[in-house]
Design an enzyme around this catalytic site. Structure first.
Site: not given
Length: 386
Positions: A78, A137
């Site tokens: 990520d 996120e």
């Protein structure tokens, strides 16, 4: 002539240096423009004969061709940072005010580039897709990335990801077959009533009081509606209401998160939230709107593949392996595991500050160790398991 000795400080490794570069440029989900360009610039320095690169929004997909492929492996990292003002002692602190890589995504990406470099320079039999995914996120990049046309031809048959773990020492992997991370949902509740002057409360309808009552009622859901042998969390992390100390608030907003170890319990909790807010509308003569924001699937590790990986790491003495308990953390990698067999594991980075803390400083020695372990695993999985 001086009798003093000069101390020598070892230079950081190539991928530790990359991590530090990435640490300086944290960006919000789907706004990782500098991060994407940095990764692309590095990928362009690799031998290009075996690789193909595609972009999707601010994410990157890299296909590494195997020498005699029979299947496709995958690694996901990520990319996004967090809206946190950094408070570390680093010389390479964030250059983006109010943003920080406080969840280790800079470490995840540097490890991904390290494994990519190793595989490109020392090819294995099978193809590998490297996925650099934006917006973990929030608002959630995994689900739309899985559905994108760019990934369709390069969909892995097995996928691996890791997450830094501050509580474990360097040289430790922690994971387990089955559920590792919880189902999660954001929670935003807006209450609208009638504002007024503090001296005349009977002419107004106070949404600060309504919000406080609702926060208290929400805490009864886990204690009185969820089976005590199950696990669930409702946290209200932010309350916003009113404009001035002598004005009765017309509006209030609650922001929080829901976390459960089962999808059924998530459904139950949302049903109870909706019932309680309907009651609030009647009791306080107000309007209540609910937004569940981003919802993440549980991270459920494929049992056979996870156990095989844990045994392989132990048998080769590469790291200490701990079978951990599940955590109430959330990760949209769960969407990948819902579609593709694979697993996620915790990587020990030995720091006293937890994830999302402004002072977190992961031990960078974990980076090269992880690159070596994952590269060896992919080679073993590809060459030895034909």
């Amino acid at each position: 002539m001086s009798n003093s000795t000069t101390s020598t400080v070892a230079s950081p490794s190539r991928f530790v240096s990359i991590r530090r570069d990435l640490h300086k440029i944290p960006e919000a989900g789907f706004a990782e423009f500098k991060t994407q360009q940095y990764l692309l610039d590095y990928i362009c320095t690799l031998p290009q004969e075996r690789i193909e690169v595609r972009t999707w929004r601010t994410g990157i997909l890299v296909n590494v061709k195997g020498t005699a492929p029979t299947r496709r492996l995958g690694y996901r990292a990520d990319m996004d940072g967090l809206p946190i003002a950094e408070d570390t002692g680093y010389e390479f602190r964030s250059t983006h005010p109010g943003y920080m890589h406080a969840c280790g995504h800079d470490v995840h990406m540097s490890i991904g580039l390290g494994v990519l470099t190793h595989i490109v320079n020392q090819p294995i039999r099978d193809d590998i897709t490297f996925i650099f995914q934006p917006a973990e996120e929030g608002p959630g990049g995994a689900k739309p990335m899985l559905e994108c046309e760019e990934l369709r031809d390069w969909m892995p048959d097995q996928i691996v990801a890791l997450h830094v773990a501050p509580e474990y020492p360097v040289g430790t992997i922690a994971t387990k077959p089955g559920i590792l991370f919880a189902n999660t949902s954001e929670l935003f509740i807006d209450l609208t009533g009638k504002g007024g002057h503090a001296a005349f409360p009977h002419n107004a309808n106070d949404m600060v009081i309504a919000a406080c009552q609702l926060v208290t009622q929400l805490q009864t859901i886990v204690s009185r509606n969820v089976n005590p042998l199950d696990s669930a969390v409702i946290t209200i992390g932010k309350i916003d209401g009113g404009t001035k100390q002598n004005i009765i608030a017309e509006k209030a907003r609650l922001e929080g998160t829901i976390r459960t170890l089962s999808a059924e319990t998530m459904t139950l909790i949302k049903s109870r939230i909706e019932a309680l807010t309907a009651g609030m509308e009647t009791a306080f003569q107000c309007k209540v709107d609910i937004d569940y924001g981003a919802n993440y699937r549980q991270v459920f590790n494929h049992a056979e593949t996870t156990a095989e990986f844990m045994d392989w790491v132990r048998d080769n003495g590469l790291m200490q392996v701990i079978e951990c308990t599940e955590a109430m953390t959330g990760e949209d990698f769960g969407y990948f595991l819902e579609t593709i067999p694979g697993f996620m594991f915790w990587l020990g980075v030995d720091t006293p500050y937890g994830l999302h803390h402004a002072k977190i400083e992961p031990n960078e020695q974990a980076i090269d160790l992880a690159i070596d372990t994952i590269s060896r695993y992919f080679r073993w999985k590809s060459d030895e398991q034909q």
